[in-house]
Design a protein around this motif. Structure first.
Motif, mmCIF file in Angstrom:
data_model
loop_
_atom_site.group_PDB
_atom_site.id
_atom_site.type_symbol
_atom_site.label_atom_id
_atom_site.label_comp_id
_atom_site.label_asym_id
_atom_site.label_seq_id
_atom_site.Cartn_x
_atom_site.Cartn_y
_atom_site.Cartn_z
ATOM 1 N N ALA A 170 -22.159 22.848 -20.074
ATOM 2 C CA ALA A 170 -23.166 23.881 -19.846
ATOM 3 C C ALA A 170 -23.081 24.877 -20.993
ATOM 4 O O ALA A 170 -21.983 25.273 -21.402
ATOM 5 N N VAL A 171 -24.220 25.265 -21.537
ATOM 6 C CA VAL A 171 -24.225 26.199 -22.665
ATOM 7 C C VAL A 171 -25.034 27.446 -22.321
ATOM 8 O O VAL A 171 -26.135 27.363 -21.782
ATOM 9 N N ILE A 172 -24.459 28.590 -22.619
ATOM 10 C CA ILE A 172 -25.122 29.873 -22.400
ATOM 11 C C ILE A 172 -26.170 30.064 -23.484
ATOM 12 O O ILE A 172 -25.878 29.934 -24.674
ATOM 13 N N GLU A 173 -27.396 30.384 -23.074
ATOM 14 C CA GLU A 173 -28.454 30.627 -24.056
ATOM 15 C C GLU A 173 -28.746 32.122 -24.162
ATOM 16 O O GLU A 173 -29.320 32.718 -23.252
ATOM 17 N N PRO A 174 -28.374 32.760 -25.286
ATOM 18 C CA PRO A 174 -28.793 34.136 -25.509
ATOM 19 C C PRO A 174 -30.312 34.185 -25.698
ATOM 20 O O PRO A 174 -30.883 33.338 -26.398
ATOM 21 N N LEU A 175 -30.954 35.145 -25.049
ATOM 22 C CA LEU A 175 -32.415 35.272 -25.087
ATOM 23 C C LEU A 175 -32.811 36.619 -25.669
ATOM 24 O O LEU A 175 -32.068 37.599 -25.548
ATOM 25 N N ASN A 176 -33.988 36.686 -26.270
ATOM 26 C CA ASN A 176 -34.447 37.958 -26.821
ATOM 27 C C ASN A 176 -34.722 38.961 -25.697
ATOM 28 O O ASN A 176 -34.849 38.596 -24.529
ATOM 29 N N THR A 177 -34.821 40.222 -26.063
ATOM 30 C CA THR A 177 -34.911 41.304 -25.075
ATOM 31 C C THR A 177 -36.215 41.319 -24.300
ATOM 32 O O THR A 177 -36.315 42.026 -23.294
ATOM 33 N N ARG A 178 -37.200 40.543 -24.721
ATOM 34 C CA ARG A 178 -38.434 40.440 -23.924
ATOM 35 C C ARG A 178 -38.232 39.516 -22.723
ATOM 36 O O ARG A 178 -38.961 39.597 -21.748
#
Length: 224
Positions: free
Chosen positions: A100-108
């Motif tokens: 499982a990989v954590i996906e960093p997402l943009n602030t929107r």
């Protein structure tokens, strides 16, 4: 899909189901007062078993709407809940040899874990061997994140996404975005995982072949 017919059908396809994303539906909260750990655990067990039945080795945990910290809820408490959920996902993933990989997402799209650097810190905090990190070129560019954070993440990075940061389109031309910087950073860590194109606009039939050719060219030139 419990592992029988779906797995056989997937196994007969010319292209395998290598990775899945969007683990949680938008209306399932894993952060905030509506989060229900027991319900989440039951859902995760069912979802991961289906991912395994389809033969994937990577499960992306993005799900921005599900992990959005609601107004009035403590951000640190939200991060605690997200970390607990990731540990739960990791336990199920380990049963099926899935990462499982954590996906960093943009602030929107999310108000927590908005950079590769933050994702790396969370992965270290969770400390589960089946929970690692993803770098998404599109989100990194929207957040003006230095590509060198990939180098810092090193072996923690196990998957990558890419799309033109101007409109989240298929990568088409080398000069249109900082693709070379992204691939150079991946080369610096000796990356040998997958890179998935993740455009949200465009035409698969007409644009995907040229995009694939560009990504292959970049991979070859950067020794990936």
């Amino acid at each position: 899909c419990g592992g029988g017919p779906c797995g056989r059908v997937a196994g007969a396809l010319p292209i395998r189901c290598a990775a899945f994303n969007m683990l949680f539906p938008r209306d399932m909260r894993i952060v905030g007062p509506e989060a229900d750990a027991k319900r989440t655990a039951a859902y995760v067990a069912r979802a991961v078993s289906r991912v395994a039945a389809l033969g994937a080795g990577i499960l992306v945990v993005g799900s921005g709407a599900s992990r959005m910290v609601p107004q009035g809820w403590d951000v640190n408490a939200g991060l605690d809940q997200f970390a607990e959920t990731l540990a739960c996902v990791g336990n199920e993933a380990a049963k099926h040899d899935i990462t499982a990989v954590i996906e960093p997402l943009n602030t929107r799209e999310s108000n927590i874990v908005n950079s590769v650097a933050e994702g790396e810190r969370l992965a270290v905090r969770v400390g589960h061997p089946s929970v690692k990190l993803l770098a998404d070129f599109y989100h990194m560019r929207l957040e003006s994140e230095d590509m060198n954070t990939i180098i810092h993440a090193g072996s923690m990075l196990r998957h990558a996404h890419i799309a033109n940061s101007d409109g989240r389109k298929y990568p088409r031309e080398r000069s249109e975005d900082r693709y070379d910087d992204f691939f150079a950073a991946l080369k610096a860590i000796g990356y040998r995982g997958m890179i998935s194109a993740e455009p949200m606009s465009g035409d698969l039939a007409s644009e995907a072949p040229g995009s694939l050719a560009l990504l292959r060219q970049l991979a070859v030139e950067h020794g990936l």
